[in-house]
Design an enzyme around this catalytic site. Structure first.
Site, mmCIF file in Angstrom:
data_model
loop_
_atom_site.group_PDB
_atom_site.id
_atom_site.type_symbol
_atom_site.label_atom_id
_atom_site.label_comp_id
_atom_site.label_asym_id
_atom_site.label_seq_id
_atom_site.Cartn_x
_atom_site.Cartn_y
_atom_site.Cartn_z
ATOM 1 N N GLU A 68 -4.850 -3.959 -3.572
ATOM 2 C CA GLU A 68 -3.483 -4.256 -4.003
ATOM 3 C C GLU A 68 -2.487 -3.349 -3.300
ATOM 4 O O GLU A 68 -1.400 -3.776 -2.911
ATOM 5 C CB GLU A 68 -3.354 -4.092 -5.525
ATOM 6 C CG GLU A 68 -2.127 -4.793 -6.122
ATOM 7 C CD GLU A 68 -0.848 -3.949 -6.125
ATOM 8 O OE1 GLU A 68 0.219 -4.529 -6.339
ATOM 9 O OE2 GLU A 68 -0.919 -2.722 -5.900
ATOM 10 N N GLU A 69 -2.866 -2.098 -3.088
ATOM 11 C CA GLU A 69 -1.948 -1.134 -2.474
ATOM 12 C C GLU A 69 -1.850 -1.291 -0.956
ATOM 13 O O GLU A 69 -1.112 -0.555 -0.289
ATOM 14 C CB GLU A 69 -2.354 0.306 -2.835
ATOM 15 C CG GLU A 69 -2.405 0.598 -4.338
ATOM 16 C CD GLU A 69 -1.046 0.528 -5.045
ATOM 17 O OE1 GLU A 69 -0.037 0.214 -4.399
ATOM 18 O OE2 GLU A 69 -1.012 0.788 -6.266
ATOM 19 N N ASP A 75 -7.956 -0.007 -6.789
ATOM 20 C CA ASP A 75 -7.553 0.912 -5.711
ATOM 21 C C ASP A 75 -6.261 1.614 -6.100
ATOM 22 O O ASP A 75 -5.542 1.167 -6.993
ATOM 23 C CB ASP A 75 -7.395 0.179 -4.364
ATOM 24 C CG ASP A 75 -6.268 -0.834 -4.368
ATOM 25 O OD1 ASP A 75 -6.069 -1.509 -5.417
ATOM 26 O OD2 ASP A 75 -5.598 -0.981 -3.339
ATOM 27 N N ASP A 134 -1.127 3.067 -12.543
ATOM 28 C CA ASP A 134 -1.115 2.047 -11.464
ATOM 29 C C ASP A 134 -2.446 2.029 -10.731
ATOM 30 O O ASP A 134 -2.627 2.744 -9.777
ATOM 31 C CB ASP A 134 0.036 2.335 -10.504
ATOM 32 C CG ASP A 134 0.139 1.331 -9.378
ATOM 33 O OD1 ASP A 134 -0.456 0.259 -9.460
ATOM 34 O OD2 ASP A 134 0.823 1.656 -8.387
ATOM 35 N N HIS A 147 29.900 -2.468 30.831
ATOM 36 C CA HIS A 147 30.859 -1.371 30.696
ATOM 37 C C HIS A 147 32.043 -1.908 29.887
ATOM 38 O O HIS A 147 32.648 -2.902 30.270
ATOM 39 C CB HIS A 147 31.280 -0.947 32.105
ATOM 40 C CG HIS A 147 32.137 0.280 32.146
ATOM 41 N ND1 HIS A 147 33.418 0.308 31.666
ATOM 42 C CD2 HIS A 147 31.886 1.520 32.637
ATOM 43 C CE1 HIS A 147 33.928 1.521 31.867
ATOM 44 N NE2 HIS A 147 33.006 2.274 32.440
#
Lengths: 481, 481
Positions: free
Chosen positions: A177-178, A112, A143, A237
């Site tokens: 994997e991504e 992928d 990659d 405050h």
């Protein structure tokens, strides 16, 4: 406890002799020379499939990519090639086991890819690969399709020329994997007996530098925590209460400031207790690397370097544990001024861990320390996010040495040892579930623009990668001296 | 430099004797007794007008309210009554000057109110005033229509019974207090000669407690800053860079931690140099107040009190300067974990200042200190938001003493001196532009729910307030002893 991966290799099969040492690799080389254009054409086919795992619109493409790979692996002659369904994208698994007593190597990769956006920043379309200036431009070029394909072609070279492999090979190629490998750990656990091997080899990272092949033998782990400091139970405050009621942002800052000492060391008691210190040899090796410190600083865009006293930059990022705040928030963060004394303040912080350190133990120590630090007029809570164990592969593990020799032969220069500062979760998984070392044999370069437009893989590195894979199998199949 | 308001009273006019000291107030009292139901009815008319200044849909109502007030002030016999246009809602201005040598008192108030939302939380509709259990419920009941109307009826009592006032009176009633008095400073500056007076009286706050009338003679000021620490020029991967590149969140925390010392004192060099310390008398007075410290802590919802060593809670909130972070942000603040080494981190912080301290000077000192603290490997920038000067009215100023006597007479108990921890910008304006002291004579109670549903004003406090106003004019008109 660190899971220090150790290899127990089977005694080498004498049959391996029949594959003929250096002679065999000459045959492989010759086959490679003849087929390099076809290898590139096939890689282009692989790259043309937009297997973007994160986009539901590409789900069909991801499956088509897995099926393409199945057909291709069958085509090169691997004995067993299977598609395994997961709740997400399928896993491609292949085996070629013949050398009963030879080592078994599991090659991991992923088919992928990252989304290609922003599209307008690509010189040529991301899924129409093109070679320019000796570089393959495409999403997934490095990659991980390109690097994975080096192993596929390395296997083919052996099968086509020798009809068999010098080692037993298992191939595990995921399609998620991504997107965090969400279904991988479960699959590995469920198939751990089948995945049994002597070592894992992964090519999904970078070499130390151009012409400088390397093996990454250590990775840092991670302990990630979130802390909340609570003061008043509602925003006050600052005029009516300020000065008498403790402020959770100021207290959070005080606590964070106490997480380091003046020497840049993490001040959590016990933090360094289990650290496996660098050996003199490792420090000498790191020092000998042609590390471009000013380039590193420039890449970071910071005004200066800073870290633990007594260590070099490479030691700091590769082999020393750290503590970094990753996020902080609380009170009024809009435009302008609001005089609020806020009720709460939060910070996310994480420790990069080195071999010896355990993420759960470090998270406990951090929580104890923070609880001890907090002023009794406020409350603090700490909750862990994910963690990851550090990894250290023994430099003299046989497959590591085989890879080192293979890389050195291909590039004609001594391959070097490096470590990585980040984590690769799947490496920790292999270490924990399969109890084997992982050899990180990155074939890319640091300027490959992975995850960015114009991702590329040098043609030279692709071809060298194919040969390195083939040589690695040869070297791993040699009898031990 | 602190603008320390000082009064230079004119010699008292002998004519004032004709108004007859205690005798006159008896006449006023008798008038008051006879007319109290009508006073309440008129206040209800005033409260029924939804003069919500922030909502453009109510712009017509705000104007109608100003016109109602003009008619009413003319009706009670004030000599000069004027409506002044501003770029926003109109200002109502009135004068009644007759006692040439008597002091001149400027009464400030506002006729606009907060929005009534959330409507469903009101027991009865916000613009249909109703008395229940001795309390007037309506939006504006105490803030500020009710308290302002005490002075209107106090003036009427004198005019109706004596035909004149024991002092010269100027009335400045704005319609934009709830939207930050955006046009007021400019108007005051443009009309400063006409507004010349000896003292300002404001009833738009609370008494120290039920049955415990008080004069607030000091307010804290403010210096508000925003600081940004920059490290790398883009977000980095904490694995690849962590340990060698300085982290801006950690650095911001370290700087913030150094803004205080271990005794809870602000550590900015020179911070306390100009502080006018509390006198022994003031400290004794504060200590004598029936301050409910555990109630204060409970109201804050904090687990404990904390502040500068050596001071009581009242001293800390009323008369000691502080430094509180108001907001902080940087890096990844979403759900989950992201291992980022962020590029920047920001914090807003503000100092409450006490008399003697100057906001600009404190902002400079803070910026210098922060710049000195920051590690040279990072950059820091500091930018000021708004500031406000602290105010201290001399306790023995004649109008202060007159108010103290008036309150003590009405409630039959010694009125006390208090300070306030917040700022009231208009007080600083009067101090700076008119150079006169302001007497803060709060007639409300701390449980009046101003700005919230079911805002109320105790009927008893309304009537006491009318008498207190009438007595104050009488006391201020008495010759000095």
């Amino acid at each position: 406890m660190l899971t220090l991966a150790r290899t127990a290799l089977s005694p080498l099969n004498k049959k391996i002799e029949s594959y003929g040492g250096v002679l065999s690799t000459d045959v492989v080389d010759a086959f490679f020379e003849k087929n390099q254009q076809r290898f590139l054409d096939e890689l282009f086919e692989f790259l043309r499939i937009p297997s973007v795992s994160t986009d539901p619109e590409n789900a069909g493409d991801v499956r088509r990519c897995a099926e393409w790979l199945i057909a291709h692996l069958k085509g090169i002659g691997l004995k067993t090639v299977e598609l395994h369904e997961t709740p997400g994208h399928p896993i491609v698994y292949a085996e070629h086991l013949t050398q009963d007593d030879a080592p078994t190597i599991l090659i991991y990769g992923h088919y992928d890819v990252q989304p290609p956006d922003p599209l307008e920043l690509w010189t040529t379309p991301p899924f129409e690969p093109q070679v320019r200036d000796g570089k393959i431009f495409a999403r997934g070029a490095t990659d991980d399709k390109g690097q994975l394909f080096c192993h596929v072609k390395g296997l083919e070279a052996w099968l086509a020329t020798e009809g068999d492999l010098p080692v037993n090979i298992k191939l595990l190629i995921e399609g998620e994997e991504e997107v965090g490998s969400v279904n991988l750990d479960h699959w590995i656990e469920a198939n751990q007996e089948r995945l049994a091997c002597d070592a894992v080899v992964i090519s999904d990272s970078s070499m130390f530098g151009p012409g400088k092949p390397s093996i990454t033998y250590g990775l840092r782990g991670l302990a990630y925590l979130e802390m909340t400091v609570e003061g008043p139970d509602h925003d006050l405050h600052s005029g009516l209460f300020g000065g008498a009621i403790p402020n959770p942002i100021n207290e959070l800052a005080r606590i964070i400031a106490k997480l380091h000492d003046a020497q840049g060391r993490v001040a959590i008691p016990g933090f360094y207790d289990d650290v496996i210190e660098l050996t003199d040899e490792e420090r000498a090796d790191f020092a000998a690397l042609p590390f471009d410190e000013s380039g590193f600083l420039k890449e970071s865009g910071a005004a200066g370097l800073k870290g633990e006293a007594g260590f070099t930059t490479l030691e700091r990022i590769w082999a020393r544990p750290t503590l970094d705040c990753n996020g902080i928030w609380g009170g009024f963060t809009g435009v302008g001024a609001k005089t609020v004394l806020p009720s709460k303040a939060h910070a996310k912080f994480s420790c990069r861990l080195v071999p010896g350190q355990d993420p759960d133990r470090i998270a406990e120590l951090a929580e104890d320390y923070v609880r001890e630090l907090v002023d009794p007029a406020l409350r603090v809570s700490v909750r862990p996010h994910h963690g990851g164990k550090p990894v250290l592969t023994e430099r003299d593990a046989p497959t590591v040495q085989a890879a080192l020799r293979a890389l050195s032969r291909v590039w004609g220069t001594d391959a070097v040892f490096t470590r990585g500062g980040g984590s690769i979760p799947v490496v920790a998984t292999f270490s924990e579930i399969l109890n084997v070392p992982t050899v990180l044999m990155g074939l890319g370069l640091s300027d490959d623009r992975l995850h960015s437009p114009d991702e590329k893989f040098d043609v030279e590195n692709f071809y060298a990668g194919v040969r390195a894979s083939a040589y690695l199998m040869h070297e791993a199949g040699q009898p031990a001296e």
